[in-house]
Design an enzyme around this catalytic site. Structure first.
Site, PDB file in Angstrom:
ATOM      1  CB  SER A 154     -13.444  40.882  87.845  1.00 64.03           C
ATOM      2  OG  SER A 154     -14.352  41.484  86.787  1.00 64.03           O
TER       3      SER A 154
ATOM      4  CG  HIS B 133     -14.680  44.644  90.910  1.00 64.72           C
ATOM      5  ND1 HIS B 133     -14.452  44.530  92.072  1.00 64.72           N
ATOM      6  CD2 HIS B 133     -14.771  44.451  90.085  1.00 64.72           C
ATOM      7  CE1 HIS B 133     -15.387  43.464  91.447  1.00 64.72           C
ATOM      8  NE2 HIS B 133     -16.115  43.395  90.608  1.00 64.72           N
TER       9      HIS B 133
ATOM     10  CD  GLU C  74     -13.904  44.913  95.506  1.00 64.53           C
ATOM     11  OE1 GLU C  74     -14.129  43.864  96.599  1.00 64.53           O
ATOM     12  OE2 GLU C  74     -13.549  44.090  95.019  1.00 64.53           O
TER      13      GLU C  74
ATOM     14  CG  ASN D 177     -14.501  39.333  92.988  1.00 63.94           C
ATOM     15  OD1 ASN D 177     -16.378  38.404  93.066  1.00 63.94           O
ATOM     16  ND2 ASN D 177     -14.564  39.168  91.818  1.00 63.94           N
TER      17      ASN D 177
END
Ligand code: 3HC
Ligand code: NAI
Length: 698
Positions: A408, A429, A441, A479
């Site tokens: 992450s 991801h 991602e 994120n």
């Protein structure tokens, strides 16, 4: 230039062919060509029947979306279709691939309709914030009834040819060789003396008034704040009250209203952004890719299990590895349970579930990964562990296999450096739950080879994910932006907003969930641990997280422990705010010197959304995201941003970057929110919008 529509008279059958690659969209030249060819066939005395078919991979996929918002060019689609329906000789349509939107409206306007068994038909306009504007809302209920029409048009979901036949929307379904079968059917129709049959001549079967009231209420929940679905119900209801011509006029007016709405502009932006996002700037179209026929996954936990299901659902064999039998069995049991749930709900047949499960082979031995084409590592978020595993993968994976990490936050380059083949490494991801969430991602490392990236983009499509490429940084696109968003949300709580007020404001804005509820769902310990793992100089000001951190210390980690900010009912999972948490918040306010004030919903929304936008601009400036639209796709598919607002970057453009900058500056000065990003300052100084920004020419 070759004509996109051609006429070929073969005996009594005039074959009109539409050929406008890639998807035969109804561009102006196609509308005009179709109109002219049908008129010519009508004028030709040797012609008894007209067959409209398409060349290439599909029937007409709808109006040309690229023409929307531009000045109208005659002939307009409704006129072309009305002329077809009104024609004096029978007109037959033959569908292969997908007949969507205006394409399916052409089918509905024709007199006899056939399709290949593999074809799908539908009216997906609602997904573009629109409604069918060429008679679809008037002809569908006449042919299939009100309830089927409401379902088809408000969901936008295509149906297969067999279902369309059962509903009365298609007359004949052919198993193969559509052109020959449709031609032979035309000959039979001529022999039988078939006459034109017009949907517009039919009466709509009566339904109870409540049907419309219920549809409106259901859509107010399912398609919260959206205009188009409600207007679709209005149009279908109009079909039950008005003669066809008036109903069609009513539909056209509602269509124009939708077309002029900011909601449709946002959703059209997302349609093209999603397709752009799959492209990697600077790579030639013919960049080769590597075959991915099987995958390996290291770590059978939450993410590894979900990724395994995504691959198996798409028919790919998976080797799933965990550290020991216990870990493996735990992971496989969750997968079995998930499939059993789908079977229980009638969404999947037992045979399909068995087939998918059969594709997932468990192991604890790395030798099992020796033959796969792609390995995805999904073990604990521990950089050293990940590096160790990549070292092992380097030893066991075959040459040319792609090695991916689902990290992450961690540095993909540092993980790739643990191998002798960093060019074969990248980040993939996924989002939780990985078998459900569509976003992927694709993280490009400094040394990732071009063909590895292209392969990753194709692999995403194979497993039905929407890929967006990101560069390496802490948190990649999604994120990284989420951090300042969450920081702002939690600081608002310290400043005086209740967690429920913050959530209500963001939910009203259109987010699928408010940020505080998301924090509880993800687990308050996740952010806490992630921050603890950072060196002190990279943590930033942690005070906004004071309440969340205190809750973690008390063991209130969020939904998984029955309570975080909210306390959750074990049955309904509904969260309520307990007096003890309200008191904890008040104590933290006192401790940190905040004097609680009342905060309006507008301020909550601007503080949170502009924090996303500001960070998004920083990410663009650094080249972490390729385009503003890529960021919008990440937020649409990964974070529950409302489609009808077009994603944070589109929204910022719609609000005006000058205003965004003014507010971000104020928030920085008054509340210590992040300073405006350099790109935000620059775009405003140059009087430019987000749309004008591009990675190459910024
Ligand atoms: N208009 C313009 N371009 C379109 C288009 C359309 N209706 N549909 C697809 N395209 C373009 C895409 O942008 C893409 O272009 P690119 O290669 O330059 O990126 C190319 O065609 C191929 O599209 P996909 O990558 O999506 O190809 P797929 O094979 O995966 O999917 C499809 C094909 C199922 C037809 C899918 O493209 C699709 O769903 N298209 C949209 C269909 C739609 O929404 N139709 C309704 C339009 S509104 C309307 O008809 C109004 C009317 O009621 C008046
Ligand atoms: P998890 O704790 O559910 O699963 C980790 C699995 O890895 C466990 O089954 C464990 O037994 C296994 N494992 C640990 N060490 C191992 C080793 N040496 N060899 C083989 N297997 C080993 O964790 P989760 O949530 O699935 O996360 C995995 C990765 O995915 C992490 O890097 C995380 O940051 C990332 N991620 C997590 C998301 C989430 O929402 N949970 C979302 C996106 C990424």
């Amino acid at each position: 230039m070759s004509q996109p529509v051609t006429l070929d008279v073969r005996g009594p059958v005039a074959v009109v062919s539409i050929d406008n690659p890639p998807v035969n969209a109804f561009a102006h030249a196609v509308r005009k060509g179709l109109n002219d060819c049908v008129a010519a066939a009508m004028a030709d005395e040797s012609v008894a029947i007209v067959l409209i078919r398409c060349a290439g991979r599909t029937f007409v996929a709808g109006a040309d979306i690229a023409e929307f918002g531009k000045p109208r060019k005659d002939p307009w689609l409704p006129e072309v279709l009305d002329a077809i329906e009104g024609a004096a000789k029978p007109i037959v349509t033959a569908v292969h691939g997908t007949a969507l939107g205006g394409g399916f409206e052409l089918v509905l306007a024709s007199h006899y309709r056939c399709a290949l068994a593999s074809a799908r038909v539908g009216l997906p306009e609602v997904r573009l914030g629109l409604l069918p504007g060429a008679g679809g809302t008037q002809r569908t209920p006449r042919l299939a009834g009100v309830e089927a029409a409401l379902e088809l048009i408000t969901s936008g979901r295509p149906i297969d040819a067999g279902r369309a036949k059962a509903l009365g929307l298609i007359d004949e379904v052919f198993e193969e060789d559509l052109d020959a079968a449709a031609f032979a059917w035309c000959e039979r129709l001529v022999a039988d003396g078939a006459k034109p049959r017009r949907a517009s001549d039919l009466e709509v079967a009566a339904v109870a008034d409540e049907v419309f009231a219920e549809a409106r209420a259901g859509l107010a929940r399912r398609a919260r704040n959206q205009l188009a679905p409600q207007k679709i119900v209005d149009c279908v209801e109009a079909a039950t009250r008005l003669p066809f011509a008036e109903g069609a006029e009513y539909e056209r007016e509602r269509f124009e209203e939708c077309m002029a709405s900011s909601q449709s502009a946002a959703m059209r932006h997302l349609f093209f952004a999603e397709r752009e996002a799959a492209k990697i700037g600077g790579l030639p179209k013919d960049t080769p890719s590597r075959p991915v026929r099987s995958i390996g996954i290291v770590g059978a936990g939450t993410m590894g299990g979900g990724i395994a299901m995504s691959a198996a659902n798409a028919g790919l064999p998976v080797v799933l590895l965990d550290v020991d039998e216990a870990g493996l069995e735990r992971g496989l049991a969750v997968i079995r349970g998930n499939y059993a749930k789908s079977v229980g709900k009638g969404r999947l047949s037992q045979a399909d579930a068995d087939r998918r499960l059969g594709l997932i082979e468990g192991t604890t031995d790395y030798a099992g990964l020796g033959d796969v084409d792609l390995v995805i590592e999904a073990v604990f978020e521990d950089p050293e562990l990940k590096r160790r595993i990549f070292g092992t993968l380097d030893e066991v994976a075959r040459p040319g296999a792609i090695l991916a990490t689902n990290t992450s936050y961690q540095d993909v380059d540092a993980i790739a450096a643990a191998t002798s083949r960093p060019a074969d490494c990248l980040g993939l991801h996924f989002f939780s739950p990985a078998n459900v969430m569509k976003l992927l991602e694709v993280v490009r490392g400094a040394k990732t080879a071009d063909d590895v990236l292209v392969t990753a983009m194709q692999f995403a499509k194979t497993i039905r994910k929407v890929p967006v490429m990101a560069g390496v940084c802490y948190g990649f696109i999604g994120n990284r932006m989420f951090n300042p968003y969450m920081r702002e949300a939690q600081q608002l709580v310290l400043e005086g907003a209740g967690p429920d007020e913050v959530d209500a404001a963001m939910y009203e804005f259109g987010m699928a969930m408010g940020p505080i509820a998301v924090a509880d769902l993800a687990g308050l310990d996740i952010g806490y641990k992630a921050r603890q793992a950072l060196p002190a100089d990279r943590r930033g000001d942690e005070s906004p997280f004071a309440v969340a951190d205190a809750l973690v210390v008390e063991g209130r980690l969020g939904q998984k422990t029955g309570g975080g900010f909210y306390t959750y009912d074990p049955e309904s999972r509904k969260g309520t705010l307990e007096p003890a948490v309200v008191e904890l918040i008040a104590a933290k306010r006192r401790e940190l010197g905040f004097e609680a004030r009342s905060i309006a919903a507008d301020e909550i929304v601007e503080r949170c959304v502009f924090a996303l936008v500001n960070e998004g601009l920083a990410i663009l400036d650094e080249g972490i995201a390729q385009r503003p639209g890529d960021i919008d796709i990440v937020y649409l598919y990964g974070y529950g941003f409302p489609a009808w607002r077009g994603g944070p970057m589109h929204y910022a453009d719609a609000v005006g970057l000058e205003y965004v900058l003014k507010r971000v500056r104020e928030f920085h000065e008054r509340f210590g929110s992040r300073a405006p990003s350099a790109l935000l300052e620059r775009l405003v100084a140059e009087g430019r919008g987000m749309d004008s920004w591009s990675a190459e020419g910024n």
